[in-house]
Design a protein around this motif. Structure first.
Motif, PDB file in Angstrom:
ATOM      1  N   SER A 144      13.579  19.645   8.981  1.00 36.79           N
ATOM      2  CA  SER A 144      14.203  20.238  10.162  1.00 36.79           C
ATOM      3  C   SER A 144      13.146  20.926  11.028  1.00 36.79           C
ATOM      4  N   SER A 145      13.477  21.109  12.288  1.00 35.90           N
ATOM      5  CA  SER A 145      12.575  21.829  13.195  1.00 35.90           C
ATOM      6  C   SER A 145      12.364  23.253  12.700  1.00 35.90           C
TER       7      SER A 145
ATOM      8  N   TYR B 149       8.586  24.716  12.059  1.00 28.35           N
ATOM      9  CA  TYR B 149       7.973  25.830  12.794  1.00 28.35           C
ATOM     10  C   TYR B 149       7.953  27.124  11.977  1.00 28.35           C
ATOM     11  N   SER B 150       8.887  27.265  11.047  1.00 30.56           N
ATOM     12  CA  SER B 150       8.876  28.451  10.192  1.00 30.56           C
ATOM     13  C   SER B 150       7.676  28.446   9.254  1.00 30.56           C
TER      14      SER B 150
ATOM     15  N   GLY C 166       2.584  31.278   8.183  1.00 26.04           N
ATOM     16  CA  GLY C 166       1.126  31.358   8.134  1.00 26.04           C
ATOM     17  C   GLY C 166       0.577  32.392   9.100  1.00 26.04           C
ATOM     18  N   VAL C 167       1.162  32.451  10.305  1.00 27.67           N
ATOM     19  CA  VAL C 167       0.763  33.463  11.292  1.00 27.67           C
ATOM     20  C   VAL C 167       1.042  34.859  10.739  1.00 27.67           C
ATOM     21  N   ALA C 168       2.211  35.023  10.131  1.00 26.62           N
ATOM     22  CA  ALA C 168       2.573  36.326   9.549  1.00 26.62           C
ATOM     23  C   ALA C 168       1.572  36.741   8.465  1.00 26.62           C
ATOM     24  N   LEU C 169       1.135  35.783   7.667  1.00 28.95           N
ATOM     25  CA  LEU C 169       0.155  36.076   6.621  1.00 28.95           C
ATOM     26  C   LEU C 169      -1.153  36.560   7.231  1.00 28.95           C
ATOM     27  N   MET C 170      -1.584  35.925   8.315  1.00 33.30           N
ATOM     28  CA  MET C 170      -2.812  36.336   8.985  1.00 33.30           C
ATOM     29  C   MET C 170      -2.682  37.742   9.570  1.00 33.30           C
TER      30      MET C 170
ATOM     31  N   LEU D  41      11.177  36.044   6.657  1.00 33.63           N
ATOM     32  CA  LEU D  41      11.089  34.598   6.433  1.00 33.63           C
ATOM     33  C   LEU D  41      11.370  34.237   4.981  1.00 33.63           C
ATOM     34  N   ALA D  42      10.934  35.094   4.053  1.00 36.94           N
ATOM     35  CA  ALA D  42      11.152  34.829   2.630  1.00 36.94           C
ATOM     36  C   ALA D  42      12.646  34.758   2.291  1.00 36.94           C
ATOM     37  N   PHE D  43      13.454  35.541   3.022  1.00 35.81           N
ATOM     38  CA  PHE D  43      14.894  35.530   2.782  1.00 35.81           C
ATOM     39  C   PHE D  43      15.616  34.510   3.656  1.00 35.81           C
ATOM     40  N   VAL D  44      15.231  34.440   4.923  1.00 34.29           N
ATOM     41  CA  VAL D  44      15.971  33.620   5.886  1.00 34.29           C
ATOM     42  C   VAL D  44      15.688  32.135   5.713  1.00 34.29           C
ATOM     43  N   LEU D  45      14.420  31.781   5.489  1.00 32.84           N
ATOM     44  CA  LEU D  45      14.061  30.364   5.438  1.00 32.84           C
ATOM     45  C   LEU D  45      14.849  29.587   4.378  1.00 32.84           C
TER      46      LEU D  45
END
Length: 291
Positions: free
Chosen positions: A63-64, A68-69, A74-78, A104-108
């Motif tokens: 899925s899109s 993108y998530s 990855g951006v969040a990790l940086m 993201l860990a919960f929503v994804l």
């Protein structure tokens, strides 16, 4: 191969622009460094997802949101690894990265279960591998940038955080160049069928010359960091070569010559940073363990 003047001009112009942009990002300040590697991070992810989709066509079905998530994670990790010098008013990028990762860990997983037509553990594995291969590497590069960094420094002289990343990049470039030159003159033994043009003679010669050049520069101008920088050069020469082979293998499996076309005559982001992607975690780990 006959010399093609137009191709040479294209490659030369691209190389000049590439070097200028890299130097500005690396040396201007810590914000320019972050922006530079966030752009590189997104570019690498886009090309990685395209390569994986060619290797395993079922990955096109993700899925899109998943697509993108994964990049956003990855951006969040940086952002999460940044220090207190990265802030807007009283809010730090570290805090933003932490909460974004948590959300993201919960929503994804929930979104994937509710809206994805096809939950596939293999697809999740590919994306997780991308986080390790791309996002973790650039996050550790950010952490290296923060070594020797003066929080109040506003000039290159005051803020020496650029030294380790710069020498890591320079080591990769020196090793590649010297390996090519040595291999062109005396190379006879193929290093790997993955990349037939690479030779053992070129690889060994490039590594020795890379370490030698970095040692001379460090000994002359940065004696207090001499051992650190020689360690960086040695790991970059060895692991960087492996990183190049890994990306070459991925492209061969995908049936493509270049990972992308963002840099005319030079390929894509992964083509330019494949060695650095694999070398960075090993350099980071070695420096933490030894120094």
């Amino acid at each position: 191969m006959a010399f093609n003047l137009q191709t040479f001009k294209t490659r030369a112009l691209t190389a000049i622009v590439f070097v200028v942009v890299m130097l500005l990002g690396l040396l201007w300040n810590h914000w320019s460094f972050l922006i530079l590697f966030l752009i590189i991070h997104v570019g690498c992810w886009i090309e990685y997802q395209k390569l994986i989709a060619k290797i395993d066509t079922s990955y096109n079905d993700i899925s899109s949101f998943h697509k993108y998530s994964s990049i956003l994670a990855g951006v969040a990790l940086m952002l999460w690894v940044t220090n207190a010098s990265f802030h807007f008013a009283t809010v730090t990028l570290h805090e933003i990265g932490f909460w974004l990762l948590l959300v993201l860990a919960f929503v994804l997983p929930i979104i994937e279960v509710l809206f994805s037509r096809n939950i596939n553990a293999k697809h999740i594995g590919y994306s997780f591998l991308g986080l390790l291969y791309i996002s973790l590497s650039w996050s550790l590069m950010m952490d290296l940038r923060q070594d020797n960094m003066q929080l109040s420094g506003s000039t290159i002289v005051e803020d020496k955080g650029w030294i380790l990343p710069m020498f890591l990049l320079a080591s990769i470039w020196i090793n590649d160049t010297m390996a090519y030159l040595v291999g062109s003159f005396i190379g006879k033994t193929s290093l790997s069928p993955i990349s037939p043009k690479k030779t053992w003679e070129g690889t060994i010669g490039g590594a020795i010359l890379c370490i030698g050049v970095v040692w001379l520069v460090a000994h002359q101008w940065l004696p207090e960091m001499e051992y650190q920088l020689v360690t960086v050069a040695a790991i970059a020469a060895v692991i960087g070569t492996i990183g190049d082979l890994v990306e070459s293998k991925m492209k061969r499996m995908a049936g493509v010559k270049d990972s992308g076309h963002i840099m005319p005559g030079h390929g894509g982001f992964l083509d330019r940073f494949d060695s650095l992607l694999l070398a960075t975690p090993f350099v980071w780990l070695a420096l933490r363990m030894l120094f």
